[in-house]
Design a protein around this motif. Structure first.
Motif, short mmCIF file in Angstrom:
data_model
loop_
_atom_site.label_atom_id
_atom_site.label_comp_id
_atom_site.label_asym_id
_atom_site.label_seq_id
_atom_site.Cartn_x
_atom_site.Cartn_y
_atom_site.Cartn_z
N THR B 89 48.71 35.20 -124.24
CA THR B 89 47.85 36.28 -123.76
C THR B 89 47.63 36.17 -122.25
O THR B 89 47.26 35.10 -121.76
N PRO B 90 47.81 37.27 -121.50
CA PRO B 90 47.55 37.21 -120.05
C PRO B 90 46.08 36.94 -119.76
O PRO B 90 45.21 37.29 -120.56
N PHE B 91 45.81 36.34 -118.60
CA PHE B 91 44.42 36.15 -118.15
C PHE B 91 43.91 37.52 -117.72
O PHE B 91 44.18 37.96 -116.60
N ALA B 92 43.25 38.22 -118.61
CA ALA B 92 42.78 39.58 -118.31
C ALA B 92 41.57 39.87 -119.19
O ALA B 92 41.72 40.25 -120.35
N TYR B 93 40.37 39.66 -118.66
CA TYR B 93 39.16 39.98 -119.42
C TYR B 93 38.95 41.49 -119.37
O TYR B 93 38.89 42.07 -118.27
N PRO B 94 38.84 42.13 -120.53
CA PRO B 94 38.85 43.60 -120.58
C PRO B 94 37.72 44.27 -119.81
O PRO B 94 37.88 45.37 -119.29
N GLU B 95 36.55 43.60 -119.72
CA GLU B 95 35.41 44.24 -119.07
C GLU B 95 35.48 44.11 -117.55
O GLU B 95 34.72 44.78 -116.84
N LEU B 96 36.38 43.28 -117.04
CA LEU B 96 36.49 43.09 -115.59
C LEU B 96 37.58 44.00 -115.02
O LEU B 96 38.56 44.31 -115.70
N GLU B 100 38.46 41.96 -110.06
CA GLU B 100 37.53 40.93 -110.55
C GLU B 100 38.27 39.85 -111.35
O GLU B 100 37.95 38.67 -111.25
N ARG B 103 39.93 37.65 -108.90
CA ARG B 103 38.94 36.79 -108.24
C ARG B 103 38.55 35.62 -109.16
O ARG B 103 38.46 34.47 -108.73
N ALA B 104 38.35 35.95 -110.46
CA ALA B 104 38.01 34.90 -111.43
C ALA B 104 39.15 33.88 -111.52
O ALA B 104 38.90 32.66 -111.52
N ARG B 136 39.20 48.82 -114.96
CA ARG B 136 38.95 47.71 -115.90
C ARG B 136 40.26 47.38 -116.60
O ARG B 136 41.04 48.28 -116.91
N ARG B 138 40.93 46.63 -119.50
CA ARG B 138 41.12 47.20 -120.84
C ARG B 138 41.87 48.54 -120.77
O ARG B 138 42.44 48.97 -121.77
#
Lengths: 253, 246
Positions: B89-96, B100, B103-104, B136, B138
């Motif tokens: 899974t890619p590093f991709a938080y859906p809410e960011l 962002e 940056r994380a 975002r 997502r």
């Protein structure tokens, strides 16, 4: 740790789960308290009878007494769900693997989650108390003369912070259970066990019931709660946080 | 290679067993600076498990998984600052938003605060994500999420890259982009371990190709050779025959 804190703060600030929970609790809890008082005053019907059983005293005493009962439940379930999300989402959304092979340890990431959740919980407790006072003043629930508003609010603030502290233990279940669902199950079960513990008279020694008992201490029919019983709450939460951080450091993908 | 310049990635007799299933069976490999080492194999060959052990995600049953000469289980922050990876899974938080998320990733990879904004600008432009900067994640397509995951993996310009099926979900232009990315990183001295199902993609970029089958390294392919697919299946067939005869 600072880097992990910045990232976790960013995630929580952008989370719809956090904002929805915050709004629901801050807006609905004071209004529900008013509604119950109105129902108790009305007297008639099953709801009136039930509300009457929950309300002790009059005016601000009754209103804040109800608020204590409400926050004992809502500040466990709401922050419990947010904690379940914060820890469980890394597994449910398969981002846990992304937290390996980094110079920031997973122990620090778990610790940062706890710190951010605790700070949010304290802010939530303050917000719901402020909202309750504003709603109480607008609705004119009773005269303030002779009522120790500050003392009562301080007791509720302590109870609220203890409640959100014990809710953080859900992080351990969400981690070991690797997702939200086991944690949601734990929230439901622990809420039920807390009710049962209070009913059988051992609630003071059950850290998931003790903050609620402290919130309404002094009310008619409520057993006194001692300092040792209250101290069990942060001790239990700290033990769960330690176990969670250890799990995060040693868990495999 | 001396201890002063330990091998970036190395496995020694690496084994991983899950119950009765031997996922990785005594694999020895190494990836040198400036080298693109590809692993090919059918689904379940053990490629991802091998990479997971090299990234400290899974403990080996036996043998060693070493990063810069240190066990992946005990390596410290200095070692991991050099590593970039994309596993599943890619590093991709859906809410960011895309920015962002980057940056994380930069913060977690230990990039100095003063370099974060320029690094974000570099990968936004390099991975053609500028148009989605404030969206975002997502809302991104699968392909753009994969680009975001790759951008997050290299935002700190790592000298060691571990990429599992990086061309997943990418269109043909994205595949060409990955090849250019790998070549440019290895030209800069990075040691790269990459897996793929697509032999022709790897042939155009890899310096070395190791075939894995049933958890074992069963041979290598010459990236400049002809008909790699035929060579691959011949080898797999021979392994199966040997197993049947044993």
């Amino acid at each position: 740790m600072k880097r992990a804190l910045t990232v976790e703060l960013l995630k929580i600030r952008r989370s719809p789960v956090v904002w929805t929970t915050t709004l629901l609790i801050v807006v609905l809890v004071p209004l529900l308290c008013l509604g119950f008082i109105a129902a108790a005053d009305g007297g008639a019907g099953a709801l009136g009878a039930k509300a009457e059983a929950m309300v002790t005293g009059e005016g601000w005493e009754a209103y804040l007494g109800l608020l204590g009962q409400m926050i004992a439940v809502t500040l466990f379930i709401g922050p419990g769900v947010v904690t379940a999300w914060a820890f469980g989402r890394e597994h449910s959304e398969h981002t846990f693997a992304s937290l390996f092979a980094l110079p920031v340890s997973r122990r620090s990431i778990a610790a940062a989650k706890f710190v951010v959740l605790l700070l949010w919980g304290i802010a939530l407790t303050a917000a719901v108390l402020v909202a309750a006072v504003i709603v109480g003043l607008i609705a004119d629930v009773g005269p303030l003369e002779g009522f120790d508003l500050v003392g009562n609010l301080a007791r509720l603030a302590v109870a609220g912070v203890l409640t959100i502290t014990i809710a953080l233990t859900i992080g351990l279940v969400a981690s070991i259970g690797r997702g939200y669902l086991p944690a949601i199950g734990a929230i439901i079960m622990l809420t039920m066990f807390a009710q049962i513990a209070v009913l059988v008279g051992t609630g003071g020694w059950f850290p998931f019931a003790a903050p609620g008992l402290y919130a309404v201490a002094g009310a008619e029919g409520v057993a006194e709660i001692n300092t040792v019983q209250l101290l069990l709450v942060p001790v239990t939460a700290a033990a769960a946080a330690w176990a969670t951080m250890r799990w995060w450091q040693h868990a495999e993908v | 290679m001396t201890d002063t310049f330990p091998v970036p990635l190395q496995t020694r007799s690496l084994v991983k067993v899950y119950g009765d299933d031997v996922a990785v069976d005594g694999v020895d490999l190494q990836v040198m600076p400036g080298e693109i080492h590809a692993i090919v194999g059918l689904n379940g060959a053990g490629k991802t498990t091998l990479m997971r052990m090299l990234l400290g995600m899974v403990k080996p049953t036996a043998g060693e998984a070493l990063v810069r000469g240190q066990s992946a289980q005990t390596a410290g922050p200095r070692v991991w600052m050099e590593v970039g990876c994309l596993i599943e899974t890619p590093f991709a938080y859906p809410e960011l938003t895309v920015r962002e998320n980057l940056r994380a990733a930069a913060l977690l990879h230990g990039l100095a605060p003063g370099r974060i904004n320029s690094a974000i600008a570099r990968v936004l432009s390099g991975f053609e994500l500028s148009g989605w900067e404030h969206k975002r994640s997502r809302t991104l397509s699968l392909g753009n999420r994969q680009r975001l995951g790759l951008a997050s993996a290299v935002i700190h310009e790592p000298s060691i890259l571990v990429l599992d099926e990086p061309a997943n979900a990418l269109d043909p232009a994205g595949v060409v982009f990955i090849r250019d990315l790998l070549r440019s990183a290895s030209d800069g001295g990075a040691a790269i371990l990459v897996s793929s199902h697509h032999l022709d993609q790897l042939a155009r970029v890899a310096d070395r190709i190791t075939m894995m089958h049933r958890g074992m390294a069963v041979g290598s392919l010459d990236p400049d050779g002809i008909d790699l697919e035929q060579q691959f299946f011949d080898r797999v067939y021979r392994v199966e025959l040997e197993r049947g005869a044993a």
